[in-house]
Design a protein around this motif. Structure first.
Motif, mmCIF file in Angstrom:
data_model
loop_
_atom_site.group_PDB
_atom_site.id
_atom_site.type_symbol
_atom_site.label_atom_id
_atom_site.label_comp_id
_atom_site.label_asym_id
_atom_site.label_seq_id
_atom_site.Cartn_x
_atom_site.Cartn_y
_atom_site.Cartn_z
ATOM 1 N N VAL A 24 40.489 45.687 43.163
ATOM 2 C CA VAL A 24 40.812 45.995 41.771
ATOM 3 C C VAL A 24 39.715 46.904 41.239
ATOM 4 O O VAL A 24 38.532 46.575 41.328
ATOM 5 C CB VAL A 24 40.906 44.713 40.920
ATOM 6 C CG1 VAL A 24 41.223 45.047 39.472
ATOM 7 C CG2 VAL A 24 41.937 43.748 41.499
ATOM 8 N N LYS A 25 40.136 48.060 40.671
ATOM 9 C CA LYS A 25 39.172 49.010 40.125
ATOM 10 C C LYS A 25 39.483 49.304 38.669
ATOM 11 O O LYS A 25 40.634 49.404 38.276
ATOM 12 C CB LYS A 25 39.193 50.318 40.921
ATOM 13 C CG LYS A 25 38.627 50.169 42.308
ATOM 14 C CD LYS A 25 38.466 51.504 42.966
ATOM 15 C CE LYS A 25 37.769 51.316 44.307
ATOM 16 N NZ LYS A 25 37.488 52.593 44.952
ATOM 17 N N ALA A 26 38.417 49.435 37.893
ATOM 18 C CA ALA A 26 38.503 49.888 36.507
ATOM 19 C C ALA A 26 37.789 51.227 36.481
ATOM 20 O O ALA A 26 36.560 51.280 36.594
ATOM 21 C CB ALA A 26 37.839 48.892 35.564
ATOM 22 N N VAL A 31 36.028 46.069 40.340
ATOM 23 C CA VAL A 31 35.937 44.822 39.572
ATOM 24 C C VAL A 31 36.092 43.627 40.493
ATOM 25 O O VAL A 31 35.468 42.587 40.300
ATOM 26 C CB VAL A 31 37.029 44.766 38.480
ATOM 27 C CG1 VAL A 31 36.917 43.492 37.659
ATOM 28 C CG2 VAL A 31 36.970 45.978 37.590
ATOM 29 N N LEU A 81 37.706 43.537 29.888
ATOM 30 C CA LEU A 81 36.978 44.330 30.877
ATOM 31 C C LEU A 81 36.044 45.249 30.109
ATOM 32 O O LEU A 81 36.503 46.094 29.332
ATOM 33 C CB LEU A 81 37.950 45.182 31.689
ATOM 34 C CG LEU A 81 38.562 44.542 32.907
ATOM 35 C CD1 LEU A 81 39.623 45.455 33.495
ATOM 36 C CD2 LEU A 81 37.510 44.225 33.928
ATOM 37 N N GLY A 87 40.194 47.772 27.731
ATOM 38 C CA GLY A 87 40.038 46.563 28.527
ATOM 39 C C GLY A 87 40.152 45.251 27.772
ATOM 40 O O GLY A 87 39.994 44.175 28.360
ATOM 41 N N PHE A 110 44.946 40.483 36.567
ATOM 42 C CA PHE A 110 44.657 41.685 35.780
ATOM 43 C C PHE A 110 45.963 42.356 35.379
ATOM 44 O O PHE A 110 46.880 42.456 36.189
ATOM 45 C CB PHE A 110 43.855 42.692 36.622
ATOM 46 C CG PHE A 110 42.516 42.183 37.069
ATOM 47 C CD1 PHE A 110 41.359 42.523 36.381
ATOM 48 C CD2 PHE A 110 42.389 41.373 38.191
ATOM 49 C CE1 PHE A 110 40.117 42.065 36.794
ATOM 50 C CE2 PHE A 110 41.150 40.916 38.615
ATOM 51 C CZ PHE A 110 40.018 41.257 37.906
ATOM 52 N N ARG A 114 46.082 48.372 33.130
ATOM 53 C CA ARG A 114 44.694 48.544 32.668
ATOM 54 C C ARG A 114 43.717 48.815 33.818
ATOM 55 O O ARG A 114 42.610 49.266 33.599
ATOM 56 C CB ARG A 114 44.199 47.286 31.943
ATOM 57 C CG ARG A 114 45.142 46.736 30.915
ATOM 58 C CD ARG A 114 44.970 47.398 29.553
ATOM 59 N NE ARG A 114 45.747 46.693 28.561
ATOM 60 C CZ ARG A 114 45.300 45.688 27.827
ATOM 61 N NH1 ARG A 114 44.064 45.268 27.958
ATOM 62 N NH2 ARG A 114 46.087 45.102 26.965
ATOM 63 N N VAL A 115 44.139 48.449 35.041
ATOM 64 C CA VAL A 115 43.291 48.611 36.224
ATOM 65 C C VAL A 115 44.148 49.158 37.363
ATOM 66 O O VAL A 115 45.373 49.190 37.287
ATOM 67 C CB VAL A 115 42.659 47.263 36.671
ATOM 68 C CG1 VAL A 115 41.723 46.705 35.621
ATOM 69 C CG2 VAL A 115 43.734 46.253 37.048
#
Length: 121
Positions: A24-26, A31, A81, A87, A110, A114-115
């Motif tokens: 999972v990336k923001a 993340v 986030l 976030g 999540f 958003r991610v």
């Protein structure tokens, strides 16, 4: 106490281990990175990846006061986030889920808008 419903033919829910690695990336920041995700499939909703808290960068999360209730899963708490502008309340957890979805205890999910959630392998 709010209604508590049991999944069944009219509203099926399954929770199974995901054999893939889930990242999972923001933005550019990771993340979460796990090989222990649980996939929750509920009725006609898209599958949701639940990630063990131990595999999440908790420094990127800030608890919020937001709460929701699902009659099939229980009460959800939320995190924002901190690494992304949109976030707020982007992450949720069922700290004491109902028995039918017990494997998601200690896991967060999540919002996919958003991610970036990627399954590898």
């Amino acid at each position: 106490m709010p209604d508590k419903l049991i999944p069944g033919p009219d509203h099926p829910i399954t929770v199974e281990p995901n054999p893939a690695r889930v990242v999972v990336k923001a933005g550019e920041r990771t993340v979460a990175d796990t090989t222990r995700a649980q996939v929750l499939r509920e009725a006609n909703y898209p599958p949701v990846q639940y990630i063990p808290l131990e595999d999440v960068d908790l420094a990127m999360l800030a608890p919020t006061e937001h709460r929701t209730h699902c009659p099939y899963k229980g009460d959800a708490s939320y995190y924002s986030l901190t690494a992304v502008p949109d976030g707020e309340n982007a992450v949720w957890v069922y700290e004491d889920p109902y028995d039918a979805v017990a494997p998601i205890k200690g896991h967060v999910a999540f919002y996919p808008d958003r991610v970036e959630i990627e399954e590898v392998g």
